[in-house]
Structures are given as C-alpha cells and as structure tokens.
Write a protein that holds these residues in place. Structure first.
Motif, mmCIF file in Angstrom:
data_model
loop_
_atom_site.group_PDB
_atom_site.id
_atom_site.type_symbol
_atom_site.label_atom_id
_atom_site.label_comp_id
_atom_site.label_asym_id
_atom_site.label_seq_id
_atom_site.Cartn_x
_atom_site.Cartn_y
_atom_site.Cartn_z
ATOM 1 N N ASP A 120 0.873 -1.333 0.053
ATOM 2 C CA ASP A 120 0.070 0.122 0.005
ATOM 3 C C ASP A 120 0.710 1.370 0.024
ATOM 4 N N ILE A 121 1.947 1.252 0.989
ATOM 5 C CA ILE A 121 2.805 2.285 0.989
ATOM 6 C C ILE A 121 3.577 2.435 -0.509
ATOM 7 N N GLU A 122 4.118 1.454 -1.209
ATOM 8 C CA GLU A 122 4.559 1.419 -2.350
ATOM 9 C C GLU A 122 3.664 2.127 -3.513
ATOM 10 N N LEU A 163 12.674 17.172 1.068
ATOM 11 C CA LEU A 163 11.661 16.074 0.812
ATOM 12 C C LEU A 163 10.994 15.647 1.930
ATOM 13 N N THR A 164 10.734 16.784 2.779
ATOM 14 C CA THR A 164 9.680 16.722 4.105
ATOM 15 C C THR A 164 8.253 16.537 3.498
ATOM 16 N N TYR A 165 7.722 15.367 3.779
ATOM 17 C CA TYR A 165 6.326 15.277 3.522
ATOM 18 C C TYR A 165 5.062 15.315 4.331
ATOM 19 N N SER A 166 5.147 16.358 4.931
ATOM 20 C CA SER A 166 4.138 16.599 6.284
ATOM 21 C C SER A 166 3.899 18.073 6.248
ATOM 22 N N ALA A 167 2.946 18.575 7.100
ATOM 23 C CA ALA A 167 2.807 19.887 7.436
ATOM 24 C C ALA A 167 4.015 20.475 7.876
ATOM 25 N N CYS A 212 10.031 7.621 8.443
ATOM 26 C CA CYS A 212 11.090 8.705 8.491
ATOM 27 C C CYS A 212 11.054 9.198 7.093
ATOM 28 N N GLY A 213 10.165 8.689 6.233
ATOM 29 C CA GLY A 213 10.125 9.203 4.937
ATOM 30 C C GLY A 213 11.422 9.321 4.044
ATOM 31 N N TRP A 214 11.892 10.413 3.694
ATOM 32 C CA TRP A 214 13.069 10.657 2.779
ATOM 33 C C TRP A 214 14.531 11.143 3.672
ATOM 34 N N GLY A 252 15.797 5.155 11.569
ATOM 35 C CA GLY A 252 14.131 5.552 10.786
ATOM 36 C C GLY A 252 13.689 4.171 10.288
ATOM 37 N N LEU A 253 12.360 4.166 10.506
ATOM 38 C CA LEU A 253 11.552 3.226 9.713
ATOM 39 C C LEU A 253 10.711 3.655 8.895
ATOM 40 N N THR A 254 10.801 2.841 7.603
ATOM 41 C CA THR A 254 10.032 3.331 6.502
ATOM 42 C C THR A 254 9.534 1.900 5.799
ATOM 43 N N LEU A 255 8.335 1.981 4.795
ATOM 44 C CA LEU A 255 7.811 0.593 4.167
ATOM 45 C C LEU A 255 8.308 1.071 2.657
ATOM 46 N N SER A 256 8.871 2.139 2.467
ATOM 47 C CA SER A 256 9.305 2.607 1.025
ATOM 48 C C SER A 256 10.571 2.133 0.524
ATOM 49 N N ARG A 257 10.892 1.320 -0.282
ATOM 50 C CA ARG A 257 12.269 1.129 -0.741
ATOM 51 C C ARG A 257 12.816 2.148 -1.447
ATOM 52 N N ALA A 258 11.966 3.092 -2.037
ATOM 53 C CA ALA A 258 12.619 4.413 -2.700
ATOM 54 C C ALA A 258 12.995 5.328 -1.520
ATOM 55 N N GLN A 259 12.225 5.316 -0.519
ATOM 56 C CA GLN A 259 12.724 6.227 0.462
ATOM 57 C C GLN A 259 14.146 5.856 1.485
ATOM 58 N N LEU A 260 14.061 4.448 1.289
ATOM 59 C CA LEU A 260 15.219 3.859 1.981
ATOM 60 C C LEU A 260 16.444 4.113 1.348
ATOM 61 N N LEU A 277 14.034 -0.745 6.217
ATOM 62 C CA LEU A 277 12.857 -1.130 5.633
ATOM 63 C C LEU A 277 11.906 -1.945 6.488
ATOM 64 N N GLU A 278 11.319 -1.421 7.392
ATOM 65 C CA GLU A 278 10.811 -2.339 8.424
ATOM 66 C C GLU A 278 9.315 -1.579 8.819
ATOM 67 N N ASP A 279 8.425 -2.394 9.016
ATOM 68 C CA ASP A 279 7.048 -2.080 9.745
ATOM 69 C C ASP A 279 7.473 -1.897 11.160
ATOM 70 N N SER A 291 7.220 10.764 15.586
ATOM 71 C CA SER A 291 6.329 9.999 14.406
ATOM 72 C C SER A 291 5.558 11.249 13.752
ATOM 73 N N VAL A 292 5.845 11.548 12.543
ATOM 74 C CA VAL A 292 5.145 12.579 11.790
ATOM 75 C C VAL A 292 4.520 11.990 10.703
ATOM 76 N N GLU A 293 3.107 11.995 10.753
ATOM 77 C CA GLU A 293 2.326 11.814 9.675
ATOM 78 C C GLU A 293 2.421 10.209 9.246
ATOM 79 N N GLU A 344 -1.633 7.903 10.163
ATOM 80 C CA GLU A 344 -2.492 7.860 9.368
ATOM 81 C C GLU A 344 -2.621 6.267 8.729
ATOM 82 N N ALA A 345 -1.388 5.691 8.875
ATOM 83 C CA ALA A 345 -1.340 4.414 8.100
ATOM 84 C C ALA A 345 -1.423 3.467 8.972
ATOM 85 N N PHE A 346 -1.545 3.375 10.387
ATOM 86 C CA PHE A 346 -1.520 2.531 11.205
ATOM 87 C C PHE A 346 -2.956 1.589 11.523
ATOM 88 N N ALA A 347 -4.008 2.258 10.936
ATOM 89 C CA ALA A 347 -5.141 1.431 11.009
ATOM 90 C C ALA A 347 -5.892 1.693 9.788
#
Ligand SMILES: C[S@@+](CC[C@H](N)C(=O)[O-])C[C@H]1O[C@@H](n2cnc3c(N)ncnc32)[C@H](O)[C@@H]1O
Length: 298
Positions: free
Chosen positions: A11-13, A31-35, A79-81, A99-107, A122-124, A139-141, A144-147
């Motif tokens: 889903d993250i990908e 590349l900060t992706y939050s408010a 952790c995003g980018w 930092g943890l991310t589910l996106s390989r591109a970000q990692l 690259l870890e949940d 943990s910044v934004e 929203e993906a935790f449920a």
C-alpha cells in the motif's frame, strides 16, 4: 499484540514509489512530506526557501518536543526521505538515529545521504525490536497508516494502542514521544466518501483517526503534555505544494505521467478544501511515557 489492519508495504509503495524525482519537483529540498510550521514566516507560498524554513521549523519543534538529549538515541517511525534524521544528526551532538519506512525508494534515498550514526530500515514498526531503549521517539504523519478503513472505531483504538504499547516498550523510563497526525475533526468520517477518497486514491488501507481514539489508545501508556490543532499549517503547506506542482507540470507529467500529475493535483486541492471546511485538522501531540502501564476501567 492485537491483529491490526493498516497500510502494508504494497500500500505504501502505491503512494511513494511514484518516484523520488516526482516528489522532488514539488516538496522542499529536504523532501519533507508533512505539514510545515509557518509561525512567523512570511512570503510567497510557492517560494521554496520559505517552505524549506517552515519544514525545518516543524522538524526542530518535534526534536525539541521529544526532548532528545545530546548523544541520545532517537527513533523516527515513518522517516520518509530522512529529513528529521538528517537534522538530528547534523550537529556534533553524537545523536544516534534510527528511521523506519515501508518504502524502498525512501530507504534508498536515506542511504544515499550517508548520514553519520543514522540507520534507516525497511521495516514495519510492528516488527521492530531495538537493541537498546530509545531516549526519544518522533512520528510525523505515519499514524494515518496504522489503521485501515475497514476497522470499527473500537478496532482502530486497538490498533493505535498496539503502537503506543510498542513505543512504551522501546523508550527509556521518562522518554517522550512527539507525534504529528492528520485527524478527522468535523462530521465526516472514515466510512463516508471522503474517507473512501483517501483510502482508494491517495493512501490505500489508511484511515484518519479522531482525537478521542488517539487519547483512548495512548492513555494507559502515556501522559499527554501538549496538544495543538493547527489546520492553517496544513492549508499553507498544501498551497505551497500545489503551487510548486502546478509550476512543474511538464517535468511532473514526463516523470510520472499525466494521470499521476492530475491525481496529485486533485488530492492536494481536495485536502486543502477539507482543512478549510474544518472536516480534518492537524494535531501535534507531546506524550510523556508513564513509568508503568495503567490498567484503566473499560
Ligand atoms: C507521509 S510520510 C511522512 C514522512 C516523514 N515523517 C516526513 O514528515 O517527511 C509517512 C511515512 O510513514 C511510513 N510508514 C507508514 N506506515 C508505516 C509502518 N507501519 N511502519 C513503518 N513506517 C511506516 C511510510 O513509509 C512513510 O515513510
């Protein structure tokens, strides 16, 4: 741990692997992706330097709110980018950051920065087991993906509880968690068309929380020490992103395709409208770890 349904790697990908080059066209340089946090900042919405300063303000706010000591250990969940990891490790304070991310591109991007004493994984978070406790968690934004949208409010609270329980386990006794999340604040909810738009077209398998769900979930584990609701921070951030994406239409369509460009234009404008109408808001929350988990009446 309760079984929860939130965003998984695939889903993250869907959202992030549109490509780093596409996001680089309309986010700020970090590349900060939050408010962002715009207090005291004037200037054009599309002005990159103002956006970058507002993003840096936001990241500094979280590092300060998380009370990260010099040489301390920091965890960034989602952790995003890597903007927060980069800032935390920038001075000579010897901070160790994970930092943890589910996106390989970000990692791949975080690894390419070769930040000192920073480890990106690259870890949940559900699978994370640190070698030793963290002094602070930010943990910044990602919340929203935790449920997922398929959960009832009670199931969402259970899913968020799992996250707070994990943070409680990972932190030093008086450690702080600094959280930023978008949340429902008006009459619409995850079950309506707005929720469906987010879940189907923007962030698959994600759902926005309500404040009552967050506080119910964190109460056994954390004492809430500060809370701000600043929809205006997101409205200004979304306007800055929209202006930059519009200005970059040709390269955006070239790198990600015309459909993706249109989908992101619509998503940014729809989000802006939802904040303007008060349907959703932005929370920044400071949470102090409780010495012992409370067993509260249900
Ligand atoms: C909207 S981005 C925010 C990124 C960053 N915090 C920022 O402000 O730029 C959400 C991030 O959360 C991560 N994420 C979502 N669910 C996650 C999970 N279950 N475990 C770890 N990371 C997750 C995504 O991979 C992504 O990096």
């Amino acid at each position: 741990m309760t079984t929860t349904t939130g965003a998984r790697a695939e889903d993250i990908e869907f959202h992030y692997d549109v490509g780093n080059d596409f996001y680089a066209l309309w986010l700020d340089n970090s590349l900060t992706y939050s408010a962002a946090a715009w207090d005291g900042l004037n200037g054009e919405t599309g002005d990159t330097t103002v956006l970058a300063r507002a993003q840096r303000n936001k990241l500094l706010h979280h590092l300060h709110q998380a009370a990260l000591p010099p040489g301390g250990r920091l965890l960034d969940v989602g952790c995003g980018w890597g903007a927060l990891l980069a800032l935390a490790s920038a001075d000579d304070q010897g901070v160790e950051a994970t930092g943890l991310t589910l996106s390989r591109a970000q990692l791949d991007h975080v690894n390419s920065l070769a930040l000192p004493r920073v480890q990106a994984r690259l870890e949940d978070w559900r699978a994370h087991t640190p070698d030793s406790p963290y002094d602070a968690i930010v943990s910044v934004e990602a919340f929203e993906a935790f449920a997922g949208p398929d959960l009832t409010p009670a199931q969402r609270v259970a899913a968020y509880s799992d996250f707070f329980a994990a943070c409680h386990n990972w932190l030093t006794p008086d450690g702080m968690l600094s959280l930023q999340t978008i949340a429902f604040d008006g009459g619409v909810d995850a079950d309506g068309p707005v929720g469906a738009f987010f879940a189907d077209d923007v962030f698959p398998a994600s759902a926005l929380p309500r404040l009552a769900e967050i506080t119910a979930a964190c109460d056994p584990y954390f004492s809430l020490t500060a809370l701000t609701s600043t929809p205006q921070d997101y409205i200004r951030t979304l306007r800055a992103w929209s202006a930059r994406l519009l200005a970059a239409r040709a390269p955006a369509e070239k790198t990600a395709g015309a459909d993706t460009y249109q989908r992101y234009r619509l998503y940014l404008k729809t989000c802006e409208l939802l904040f303007l109408r008060g349907e959703v808001t932005l929370y920044r929350i400071a949470l102090r770890r409780r010495p012992r988990r409370l067993h509260l009446p249900t």
